[in-house]
Design a protein around this motif. Sequence first.
Motif, PDB file in Angstrom:
ATOM      1  N   LEU A 136       0.835  -1.198   0.000  1.00 26.64           N
ATOM      2  CA  LEU A 136       0.000   0.000   0.000  1.00 26.64           C
ATOM      3  C   LEU A 136       0.872   1.251   0.000  1.00 26.64           C
ATOM      4  O   LEU A 136       2.027   1.204   0.402  1.00 26.64           O
ATOM      5  CB  LEU A 136      -0.913   0.006   1.231  1.00 26.64           C
TER       6      LEU A 136
ATOM      7  N   ALA B 248       3.878   2.702   2.609  1.00 24.33           N
ATOM      8  CA  ALA B 248       4.498   1.628   3.403  1.00 24.33           C
ATOM      9  C   ALA B 248       6.025   1.683   3.309  1.00 24.33           C
ATOM     10  O   ALA B 248       6.729   1.224   4.209  1.00 24.33           O
ATOM     11  CB  ALA B 248       3.995   0.271   2.929  1.00 24.33           C
TER      12      ALA B 248
ATOM     13  N   HIS C 100      12.223   1.035  -0.405  1.00 25.50           N
ATOM     14  CA  HIS C 100      12.807  -0.299  -0.238  1.00 25.50           C
ATOM     15  C   HIS C 100      13.188  -0.963  -1.554  1.00 25.50           C
ATOM     16  O   HIS C 100      14.017  -1.871  -1.561  1.00 25.50           O
ATOM     17  CB  HIS C 100      11.910  -1.180   0.638  1.00 25.50           C
TER      18      HIS C 100
ATOM     19  N   ARG D 115       0.901   7.797  -9.791  1.00 24.05           N
ATOM     20  CA  ARG D 115       1.418   8.951  -9.064  1.00 24.05           C
ATOM     21  C   ARG D 115       2.670   9.415  -9.786  1.00 24.05           C
ATOM     22  O   ARG D 115       3.709   8.759  -9.695  1.00 24.05           O
ATOM     23  CB  ARG D 115       1.804   8.539  -7.644  1.00 24.05           C
TER      24      ARG D 115
ATOM     25  N   GLY E 104      13.198  -2.850   7.464  1.00 21.37           N
ATOM     26  CA  GLY E 104      13.645  -1.494   7.152  1.00 21.37           C
ATOM     27  C   GLY E 104      13.883  -0.742   8.443  1.00 21.37           C
ATOM     28  O   GLY E 104      13.043  -0.726   9.327  1.00 21.37           O
ATOM     29  N   MET E 105      15.069  -0.154   8.529  1.00 17.57           N
ATOM     30  CA  MET E 105      15.458   0.475   9.798  1.00 17.57           C
ATOM     31  C   MET E 105      15.708   1.970   9.666  1.00 17.57           C
ATOM     32  O   MET E 105      16.462   2.534  10.448  1.00 17.57           O
ATOM     33  CB  MET E 105      16.735  -0.201  10.321  1.00 17.57           C
TER      34      MET E 105
HETATM   35  P1  GDP Z   1       5.603   3.961  -0.919  1.00 14.96           P
HETATM   36  O1  GDP Z   1       4.421   4.874  -1.109  1.00 14.96           O
HETATM   37  O2  GDP Z   1       5.191   2.641  -0.356  1.00 14.96           O
HETATM   38  O3  GDP Z   1       6.465   3.824  -2.114  1.00 14.96           O
HETATM   39  O4  GDP Z   1       6.452   4.611   0.266  1.00 14.96           O
HETATM   40  P2  GDP Z   1       7.796   5.468   0.226  1.00 14.96           P
HETATM   41  O5  GDP Z   1       8.941   4.632  -0.168  1.00 14.96           O
HETATM   42  O6  GDP Z   1       7.549   6.712  -0.538  1.00 14.96           O
HETATM   43  O7  GDP Z   1       7.960   5.794   1.783  1.00 14.96           O
HETATM   44  C1  GDP Z   1       7.006   6.542   2.517  1.00 14.96           C
HETATM   45  C2  GDP Z   1       7.702   7.301   3.634  1.00 14.96           C
HETATM   46  O8  GDP Z   1       8.211   6.406   4.609  1.00 14.96           O
HETATM   47  C3  GDP Z   1       8.893   8.107   3.150  1.00 14.96           C
HETATM   48  O9  GDP Z   1       8.914   9.342   3.826  1.00 14.96           O
HETATM   49  C4  GDP Z   1      10.093   7.236   3.548  1.00 14.96           C
HETATM   50  O10 GDP Z   1      11.253   8.001   3.786  1.00 14.96           O
HETATM   51  C5  GDP Z   1       9.583   6.615   4.826  1.00 14.96           C
HETATM   52  N1  GDP Z   1      10.221   5.310   5.106  1.00 14.96           N
HETATM   53  C6  GDP Z   1      10.338   4.248   4.279  1.00 14.96           C
HETATM   54  N2  GDP Z   1      10.942   3.205   4.898  1.00 14.96           N
HETATM   55  C7  GDP Z   1      11.226   3.606   6.162  1.00 14.96           C
HETATM   56  C8  GDP Z   1      11.849   2.974   7.305  1.00 14.96           C
HETATM   57  O11 GDP Z   1      12.269   1.810   7.300  1.00 14.96           O
HETATM   58  N3  GDP Z   1      11.948   3.740   8.414  1.00 14.96           N
HETATM   59  C9  GDP Z   1      11.490   5.033   8.480  1.00 14.96           C
HETATM   60  N4  GDP Z   1      11.641   5.692   9.626  1.00 14.96           N
HETATM   61  N5  GDP Z   1      10.900   5.635   7.437  1.00 14.96           N
HETATM   62  C10 GDP Z   1      10.772   4.954   6.294  1.00 14.96           C
END
Ligand code: GDP
Length: 297
Positions: free
Chosen positions: A109, A112, A117, A142, A275-276
């Motif tokens: 979703l 996430a 990742h 998007r 993911g950290m």
């Molecule tokens: P997508 O919509 O699923 O592709 O999500 P994104 O990759 O754009 O990530 C959404 C937000 O979560 C971004 O601001 C990322 O920087 C943040 N994010 C992703 N993975 C992690 C994680 O492991 N830890 C933290 N703290 N933030 C994360």
Amino acid sequence: MAFETLSERLQSALKNVTRKGKLTEKDVDVMMREVRLALLEADVNIKVVREFIKEVKEKAIGETVLKSLTPGQQVIKIVNEELTKLMGDEAEYLNFGTSKPAVFMMVGLQGAGKTTHTGKLSTYLRKKDKKNPLLVACDVYRPAAVDQLKTIGKQLNIPVFEKGTSMNPVDIAAEAIAYAKENGHDLVIIDTAGRLHIDESLMNELKEIKALVKPQEILLVVDAMTGQDAVNVAESFHQQLDLTGVILTKLDGDTRGGAALSIRKMTNVPIKFMGMGEKLDTLEVFHPERMASRILG
Ligand code: GDP
């Protein structure tokens, strides 16, 4: 820190039993009531909690433990083993298959951490398995998602295959694989579209891409902060797509533990990575045993 409350509550429940020279069945009952509450408050699935308590109790009440010289330590060992089992026992790695290129689909979703990742996994595998990855931007709904992947690719110096937002994602995936073959990429990682909620058109599109690219891995990216919702999301995606693994994100935050402790048991899909952080070098293999030991302190 992740699992902080759970960790504290479990440790305090277990501390009482380690102090005792001898354990009665009643001691075990009292302790397990506390453990049960701690797990429920951490948002662990109720079915998972029930089974967990039952297993630990059966083992702890077994004569060997109650009669042993250090029953408390034995109980802690049992809790540790059962927690490890809940999360899958052994760490499970990726399957690259034998055909070139290997194809991985990233699904999940919106929000996430899927796009992030996709980047993290590619740089991890370039380093660890000496792969030459190609990233594919299939989230065409998007416009920002395509740009985000391009930015990540640039940062990592890993090529991104994209066709903007006007082409059908299934066709983009097909072209990307042809491109990868021609250009010597042995790994293709497809960043698919996410939605705020699971819907039929999303699933249909993912199924079409899956049928076409025949991926070795379909990895669900889920946010550990969402607890039970993460479990529901994993169940739905698994039902439709036969997931091969989960990447549990945001474990650097103060997540309570529900997702990490329930997903494997509820879906039987292994958590392969965690993911950290937001940075691109913060991906780690998920080790159930290390995680259990971390929780128990
Ligand atoms: P997508 O919509 O699923 O592709 O999500 P994104 O990759 O754009 O990530 C959404 C937000 O979560 C971004 O601001 C990322 O920087 C943040 N994010 C992703 N993975 C992690 C994680 O492991 N830890 C933290 N703290 N933030 C994360």
